[in-house]
Each structure stands twice: as C-alpha cells, then as structure tokens.
Enzyme design. Structure first.
Site, short mmCIF file in Angstrom:
data_model
loop_
_atom_site.label_atom_id
_atom_site.label_comp_id
_atom_site.label_asym_id
_atom_site.label_seq_id
_atom_site.Cartn_x
_atom_site.Cartn_y
_atom_site.Cartn_z
N ASP A 218 90.83 -29.32 -27.85
CA ASP A 218 90.34 -30.52 -27.15
C ASP A 218 89.63 -31.55 -28.02
O ASP A 218 88.60 -32.11 -27.62
CB ASP A 218 89.39 -30.10 -26.02
CG ASP A 218 90.07 -29.22 -24.99
OD1 ASP A 218 91.28 -28.96 -25.12
OD2 ASP A 218 89.38 -28.76 -24.06
N LYS B 262 96.23 -28.60 -20.76
CA LYS B 262 95.66 -27.60 -19.86
C LYS B 262 94.81 -28.28 -18.78
O LYS B 262 94.13 -29.26 -19.04
CB LYS B 262 94.81 -26.59 -20.65
CG LYS B 262 93.66 -27.20 -21.44
CD LYS B 262 93.04 -26.16 -22.35
CE LYS B 262 91.86 -26.70 -23.15
NZ LYS B 262 90.69 -27.01 -22.32
N LYS C 244 89.32 -25.10 -18.43
CA LYS C 244 88.53 -24.88 -19.64
C LYS C 244 89.28 -24.00 -20.65
O LYS C 244 89.32 -24.28 -21.83
CB LYS C 244 87.17 -24.23 -19.29
CG LYS C 244 86.40 -24.91 -18.17
CD LYS C 244 86.03 -26.34 -18.51
CE LYS C 244 85.08 -26.93 -17.47
NZ LYS C 244 85.65 -27.01 -16.11
N VAL D 64 86.14 -28.36 -29.63
CA VAL D 64 84.99 -28.66 -28.78
C VAL D 64 85.32 -28.31 -27.32
O VAL D 64 86.49 -28.29 -26.93
CB VAL D 64 84.62 -30.15 -28.89
CG1 VAL D 64 84.19 -30.49 -30.31
CG2 VAL D 64 85.74 -31.08 -28.44
N THR D 65 84.25 -28.05 -26.55
CA THR D 65 82.91 -27.75 -27.01
C THR D 65 82.78 -26.25 -27.15
O THR D 65 83.49 -25.50 -26.48
CB THR D 65 81.83 -28.28 -26.04
OG1 THR D 65 82.01 -27.65 -24.77
CG2 THR D 65 81.89 -29.78 -25.90
N CYS E 92 85.08 -24.88 -23.62
CA CYS E 92 86.51 -24.62 -23.81
C CYS E 92 86.80 -23.67 -24.97
O CYS E 92 87.75 -22.88 -24.90
CB CYS E 92 87.24 -25.95 -24.01
SG CYS E 92 87.17 -27.01 -22.55
N GLN F 30 77.57 -7.18 -30.72
CA GLN F 30 78.01 -5.82 -30.39
C GLN F 30 79.31 -5.43 -31.10
O GLN F 30 80.26 -4.94 -30.51
CB GLN F 30 78.18 -5.68 -28.87
CG GLN F 30 76.91 -5.96 -28.09
CD GLN F 30 77.10 -5.85 -26.60
OE1 GLN F 30 77.84 -5.00 -26.13
NE2 GLN F 30 76.42 -6.70 -25.84
#
Length: 319
Positions: A96, A205, A208, A233-234, A238, A278
């Site tokens: 994006d 799209k 997001k 971005v961002t 997204c 993790q």
C-alpha cells in the site's frame, strides 16, 4: 616380331614406373598435409575448449565468492534468529505505498495523520526493491481501494471518526487526488519513487490484509513462493495483518522493519516487537540495510548518513 613387342612393352613399363612413383608420392604428400591440418584443427579446438572451461570456472568461482548466484541461499540477520533464505522461493511484498496514504490530501491526512512519518520509509523501500530486482527476487505490490460503485465497502468501514469525534464518511469522497480510496483515481496509485515496472503484479485489495478477497495466495503458490519479505505501510494495520494472514497459510514472513512506517511510532515499534515475539510467533524482523548487504550489494547511502548524524555518546567519569 614377338621379341620386338616384348622390348616395346619393357620400355613402356620402365618409362611408366617413375610416373607412378611420383603419383604415389603426391598422394602421400596430400594425405599427410590433410592429416596435419586436421590434427592442428583438433588441437586448436581442444585448447579453446580448455580455455573456455577455465574462464567459465573462474567466473563461476568469482560469482560464488560474491554470493550472487540466483539459486544460492543467502544468510539473513534478523530477529529472533538468523536464517538462510532461498531467493528462488522468495517474493518481496510492497504494501500500500499509495498516494492516498503518503501524500497530502489523501485518506491518511483526511484522518488527521502526519503523512511525513510515512514518507521517511520511501528510500528504504526503494533500496529493497532495487536489491531484490537485481538478485532476481520477484516483487508483488498491493493497493487498498474499492470499486467505483463502492459495492465492496462494508457500512462499518464507511464510518470514520475525525479528531473532533464526529462520524464522517471519507471513502468515496472527492479529494485533491480524486475520490478517496477508489480504484482508478490518482490517489489510489503507488508513489512514483517505488512504482512497479512491467510484469510485476499489483494486488487490489478491499481490506487490510493482502490475502483477504484477492488472488495473492494463488499467485504465490503458482510461483512456488514460501518466504515473504514484507514492507510498506502502515506497520500496525495492513503490514501486520498481511503477515498474520501469511503465517496462518504456512508462509514464512520476514518484516523489513525500517522499510515500514506508521502514523504513530509507538504502534510501529510495538508491531515489530509482536511479530518476532515468542520465538517468531508471526514471523521475523530484519531491516533494509541487513537485507541489501545479505543480497550482496553495498550498504545504502542513507545508512551512512544516519551513522554520521548519530550524536557522540560521552561518558562522564566520576570524580
């Protein structure tokens, strides 16, 4: 009479012997010359072949030393741990990088955001694009936007709240770059510095995530892609949504952290931390400098400039 005939025959035979000998000798000489010429041709051909083989081996060795063979995996430094990356099974996803988000007058600014925060990642995205293109890694772009009739927009998405707490409808409204977040409008296009070239897919799209409502997964699987280098971005919207979607679909996602940006820096760094937490719960995180160098190219100029701008740390000694 018979004796005279015998003498004539003997005389003719004696005269023909030297001529036959000369013919035989000429034949031998011609055959020898032909054989010598053929031997020389074979020798030269073999020598040229050996020379070409040596030169090819030298070039191959040089390429191997540089680490620039398209099929050779490269070692990438990242968090939570380093790993080998196969360029043939990797794609760079540019999320994006649109005028509506990065330039004044677009959707981002209409929500009260500082678009200058997003513009800072442009040189880093450009460096990733240049390095990946040179190395032969495929590029895929995404754009968030909707149909001109807005039939693919959920009512909830239309209701955006401005800084004063008022509900406003931004999507589809007229702005300085045409209707906001509508496909085909000037604001929907990718900014010039990082725009795609011919042959590089663009995924339009409606949401997001880059996998939702698109054929991105089909394109990746048809190209046998298993690793995604993600930038754009961002970061917290997204980019992170795409990385989570990729993780659920079995792809290895590597976020190029400094080639991403957010209107809120706290959200940016928190998102990077969540991706690699993790043991890499959603993926890994690297940066554009490490990626460019791992691909075998010089350190980007902006990295040197940043080093020069870093303040000197002075440690005061206790008296």
């Amino acid at each position: 009479g018979s004796s005279i005939s015998s003498c004539k025959k003997a005389l003719c035979e004696s005269l023909l012997v030297p001529i036959r000998r000369r013919q035989n000798w000429t034949t031998v000489v011609l055959l020898s010359r032909s054989l010598l010429g053929f031997t020389l041709f074979i020798s030269v051909w073999l020598l040229c072949g050996v020379s070409r083989a040596k030169q090819g081996a030298a070039n191959e060795e040089e390429i191997l030393l540089l680490g620039l063979t398209d099929t050779m995996a490269f070692r990438l430094s990242m968090e939570p741990f380093d790993a080998d990356v196969d360029p043939d099974a990797t794609a760079l996803i540019i999320i994006d990088m649109q005028r509506d988000f990065l330039e004044p007058g677009g959707f981002g600014e209409s929500l009260g955001n500082d678009v200058g925060l997003l513009q800072r990642c442009v040189p880093r995205v450009e460096a990733c694009i240049d390095a990946c293109r040179e190395r032969g890694i495929g590029l895929i772009y995404t754009r968030e936007g909707h149909r001109p009739d807005m039939s693919d927009v959920f009512p909830r998405k239309l209701q955006q709240i401005d800084d004063d707490g008022n509900v406003r409808r931004f999507i589809g409204e007229d702005g300085p770059m045409g209707r906001i977040l509508i496909r085909g409008e000037p604001g929907h296009e990718i900014v010039r510095d990082v725009e795609p070239i011919e042959g590089e897919p663009i995924i339009d799209k409606p949401g997001k995530g880059s996998f939702y409502g698109t054929d991105l997964e089909l394109i990746l699987k048809s190209r046998n892609i298993s690793t995604l280098l993600v930038c754009g971005v961002t970061t917290e919207v997204c980019v992170q949504t795409t990385i989570r979607e990729a993780n659920d679909r079995g792809f290895r996602a590597i976020c190029v952290g400094d080639a991403c940006a957010s209107y809120n820096e706290d959200f940016h760094y928190a998102s990077l931390a969540m991706i690699s937490a993790q043991g890499g719960i959603f993926g890994s995180v690297t940066d554009s400098v490490r990626l460019v160098e791992a691909l075998g190219f010089p350190r980007p100029e902006y990295a040197e400039e940043e080093c020069e701008e870093e303040p000197e740390i002075v440690v005061e000694e206790e008296e």
